[in-house]
Design a protein around this motif. Structure first.
Motif, PDB file in Angstrom:
ATOM      1  N   THR A   1       0.676  -1.196  -0.105  1.00 59.64           N
ATOM      2  CA  THR A   1       0.023  -0.036   0.003  1.00 59.64           C
ATOM      3  C   THR A   1       0.767   1.254  -0.033  1.00 59.64           C
ATOM      4  N   VAL A   2       2.004   1.417   0.644  1.00 54.95           N
ATOM      5  CA  VAL A   2       2.708   2.508   0.696  1.00 54.95           C
ATOM      6  C   VAL A   2       3.069   3.288  -0.544  1.00 54.95           C
ATOM      7  N   SER A   3       2.439   4.335  -0.713  1.00 57.54           N
ATOM      8  CA  SER A   3       2.589   5.298  -2.013  1.00 57.54           C
ATOM      9  C   SER A   3       2.423   6.586  -1.699  1.00 57.54           C
ATOM     10  N   PRO A   4       2.818   7.464  -2.640  1.00 54.91           N
ATOM     11  CA  PRO A   4       2.497   8.780  -2.118  1.00 54.91           C
ATOM     12  C   PRO A   4       1.170   8.989  -2.024  1.00 54.91           C
ATOM     13  N   GLU A   5      -0.065   8.576  -2.816  1.00 55.36           N
ATOM     14  CA  GLU A   5      -1.544   8.520  -2.312  1.00 55.36           C
ATOM     15  C   GLU A   5      -1.919   8.299  -0.966  1.00 55.36           C
ATOM     16  N   PHE A   6      -1.276   6.966  -0.685  1.00 53.56           N
ATOM     17  CA  PHE A   6      -1.294   6.384   0.690  1.00 53.56           C
ATOM     18  C   PHE A   6      -0.979   7.430   1.733  1.00 53.56           C
ATOM     19  N   VAL A   7       0.316   7.877   1.783  1.00 53.95           N
ATOM     20  CA  VAL A   7       0.899   8.498   2.891  1.00 53.95           C
ATOM     21  C   VAL A   7       0.056   9.911   2.889  1.00 53.95           C
ATOM     22  N   ARG A   8      -0.078  10.389   1.890  1.00 55.44           N
ATOM     23  CA  ARG A   8      -1.009  11.497   1.785  1.00 55.44           C
ATOM     24  C   ARG A   8      -2.528  11.429   2.617  1.00 55.44           C
ATOM     25  N   ALA A   9      -3.208  10.465   2.267  1.00 61.75           N
ATOM     26  CA  ALA A   9      -4.477  10.171   2.965  1.00 61.75           C
ATOM     27  C   ALA A   9      -4.108   9.967   4.379  1.00 61.75           C
ATOM     28  N   GLY A  10      -3.198   9.081   4.733  1.00 60.14           N
ATOM     29  CA  GLY A  10      -2.782   8.773   6.036  1.00 60.14           C
ATOM     30  C   GLY A  10      -2.314   9.888   6.859  1.00 60.14           C
ATOM     31  N   THR A  11      -1.710  10.975   6.200  1.00 65.71           N
ATOM     32  CA  THR A  11      -1.156  12.028   6.901  1.00 65.71           C
ATOM     33  C   THR A  11      -2.324  13.049   7.267  1.00 65.71           C
ATOM     34  N   ARG A  12      -3.169  13.153   6.319  1.00 70.86           N
ATOM     35  CA  ARG A  12      -4.748  13.849   6.474  1.00 70.86           C
ATOM     36  C   ARG A  12      -5.268  13.340   7.630  1.00 70.86           C
ATOM     37  N   LEU A  13      -5.379  12.076   7.802  1.00 70.08           N
ATOM     38  CA  LEU A  13      -6.105  11.416   9.000  1.00 70.08           C
ATOM     39  C   LEU A  13      -5.584  11.574  10.383  1.00 70.08           C
ATOM     40  N   ALA A  14      -4.074  11.623  10.350  1.00 68.28           N
ATOM     41  CA  ALA A  14      -3.406  11.712  11.466  1.00 68.28           C
ATOM     42  C   ALA A  14      -3.476  13.091  11.851  1.00 68.28           C
ATOM     43  N   ALA A  15      -3.305  14.266  11.053  1.00 68.82           N
ATOM     44  CA  ALA A  15      -3.242  15.424  11.130  1.00 68.82           C
ATOM     45  C   ALA A  15      -4.629  15.990  11.841  1.00 68.82           C
ATOM     46  N   LEU A  16      -5.713  15.348  11.290  1.00 69.87           N
ATOM     47  CA  LEU A  16      -7.116  15.618  11.855  1.00 69.87           C
ATOM     48  C   LEU A  16      -7.034  15.177  13.299  1.00 69.87           C
ATOM     49  N   GLU A  17      -6.602  13.918  13.601  1.00 64.86           N
ATOM     50  CA  GLU A  17      -6.664  13.549  14.876  1.00 64.86           C
ATOM     51  C   GLU A  17      -5.645  14.490  15.843  1.00 64.86           C
ATOM     52  N   MET A  18      -4.658  14.495  15.127  1.00 69.21           N
ATOM     53  CA  MET A  18      -3.584  15.421  16.220  1.00 69.21           C
ATOM     54  C   MET A  18      -4.145  16.942  16.591  1.00 69.21           C
ATOM     55  N   ILE A  19      -4.793  17.523  15.460  1.00 68.49           N
ATOM     56  CA  ILE A  19      -5.469  18.839  15.689  1.00 68.49           C
ATOM     57  C   ILE A  19      -6.584  18.765  16.857  1.00 68.49           C
ATOM     58  N   GLN A  20      -7.303  17.745  16.630  1.00 67.38           N
ATOM     59  CA  GLN A  20      -8.578  17.464  17.377  1.00 67.38           C
ATOM     60  C   GLN A  20      -8.054  17.144  18.936  1.00 67.38           C
TER      61      GLN A  20
END
Ligand code: ZN
Length: 465
Positions: A125-144
């Protein structure tokens, strides 16, 4: 008649005084007012009715609300009545995109977990698309949940950096260097080339501190470890590494180098200022002294260490030796979340139990680890980790009025022993409001969640047969 004259003169004088004080007010971009301000500054100031004035990316004053109101007028004002105002939390170790593997495989031995699930899932799975989507989810969780700076070690780190910047978070982001072929590099030499391009691209970014992340002493040869270290030193950026995480690693160091992980890296000349070591579980007293002497920062990850049964890091010994100690969550696959409040509580409880001393690693100590301690471990305490004039405006506002938090005697106690990430109301990074009263301003929450669920479906399908 005479008294009327005196009255009108008095009124005029008062009006003049009001006008002159008003004209003395300095216009700033943001004022957070009427909160209990927990500064984490060297004087350990807690201001009962306090305020923080922010202009642009910088904190310009931290004081009692009345004093701030006299001096400053904010283009935006956030009322923090009944809430605690705190420096943003600093997560010193994670692998952000791994949030997409959250709960994929639990309750397994480390090697089975890694080789049967995590490595195969990453390979597919690890690809630019995967890390971008994963980072958005992680960023959402971290900001929250109140994290404003996070430290990352993963692949395609330039993609992670772009998403981190778009979300408005601060990141110390390390491009991974590892001996075997991975998604973004066939060889460690390729990885070093990638890492250097990444350092060049993000060197002067206000939010992103690019870094080099040689994975660990057991996944790299000595020459590559040193090449990664010298690349980081050449650019003056941090070096991130996993160190002394498991007994298995200690065994490997013994078999290959007749040494310990810390002993081997020190002999190699790898250890020094700018190195941030994650875990540091299996270290002796004398090795703690070596880490202190070499000015190595350490990231403590209690939840990951407990869940993977790696062991208990000697946190009280690190603290008494004066090692710069930060707190981390590790990747969500081994935690299973990025909530730094939970990490604080777990750290405190773990070391009380381990030491048999309920006085060990108290609320202030663990709050320091999550704020100014993390900043020190990253070599960024001149800019981050406390609410002080001149520092970057990374500030969170935490609700203190739930049933769980009532009544309040000591806000520090509540922050560590009862507060959850969900209690964070407002998150500000570099002077910019990323979440206000739980409303996300830089990420579309619904979109991030639905695209993450779609990734979950794809990953689930990989293991269906
Ligand atoms: Zn890790």
């Amino acid at each position: 008649m005479k008294s009327a004259l005196i009255t009108s003169v008095l009124v005029a004088v008062i009006a003049l005084v009001i006008v002159s004080t008003q004209t003395q007010e300095r216009q700033v971009s943001l004022v957070v007012i009427h909160g209990t301000v927990v500064t984490m500054d060297p004087a350990a100031r807690v201001i009962a009715d306090g305020a923080v004035a922010i202009d642009g990316a910088e904190i310009v004053a931290v004081d009692a609300s009345a004093a701030i109101q006299r001096e400053f007028r904010g283009a935006t004002t956030i009322d923090a009545t009944g809430q605690v105002v705190l420096p943003g939390l600093i997560n010193t170790h994670t692998h952000a995109p791994m949030v997409l593997f959250r709960g994929l495989a639990d309750d397994l031995a480390l090697m089975e977990w890694l080789t049967k699930y995590i490595f195969p899932a990453e390979a597919k799975t690890v690809s630019p698309e995967f890390v971008r989507a994963g980072t958005r989810l992680a960023a959402l969780e971290m900001i929250q949940s109140g994290t404003t700076t996070y430290t990352d070690m993963y692949y395609f780190e330039e993609e992670i950096a772009k998403e981190t910047r778009a979300a408005g978070l601060r990141g110390v982001l390390g491009q991974t260097v590892i001996q075997f072929p991975v998604a973004d590099a066939k060889t460690p030499a390729d990885a070093l080339v990638r890492a250097e391009a990444f350092l060049k691209a993000f060197k002067d970014d206000p939010l992103i501190t690019p870094a080099v992340a040689p994975h660990a002493m057991y996944t790299l040869d000595g020459a590559t470890l040193l090449a990664a270290r010298s690349l980081a030193m050449r650019y003056g950026v941090p070096t991130l590494i996993h160190l002394a995480e498991t007994q298995e690693e200690v065994k490997t160091a013994q078999e290959r180098y007749q040494s310990t992980p810390v002993g081997y890296l020190d002999r190699l000349g790898f250890l020094g200022a700018g190195v941030l070591a994650a875990h540091g579980v299996w270290v002796s007293e004398s090795e703690i002294a070596v880490l202190r002497q070499r000015a190595v920062g350490v990231s403590h990850n209690p939840e990951s260490n407990m869940k993977l049964a790696s062991g208990t890091a000697p946190v009280p010994a690190y603290l008494s030796a004066g090692v710069a100690l930060g707190l981390g969550t590790d990747g969500a696959a081994s935690n299973n979340d990025l909530d730094m409040f939970e990490a604080m509580r777990t750290a405190s409880l773990l070391h009380k139990l381990q030491s048999g001393d309920p006085r060990a690693v108290g609320a202030r100590t663990v709050l320091e680890m999550a704020t100014i301690g993390g900043a020190r471990a990253l070599g960024m305490s001149d800019r981050l980790g406390s609410l002080e004039t001149g520092k970057r405006a990374d500030v969170i506002v935490v609700g203190m009025d739930s049933a769980r938090q009532t009544p309040v005697y000591d806000p520090l106690s509540h922050l560590v022993y009862t507060t959850r990430g969900d209690d964070v109301r407002t998150t500000i990074v570099n002077g910019k409001v990323l979440m206000r009263d739980r409303k996300m301003l830089t990420l579309n929450e619904a979109t991030v969640l639905s695209e993450s669920r779609a990734w979950g479906d794809r990953i689930r399908a990989l293991f269906a047969n």
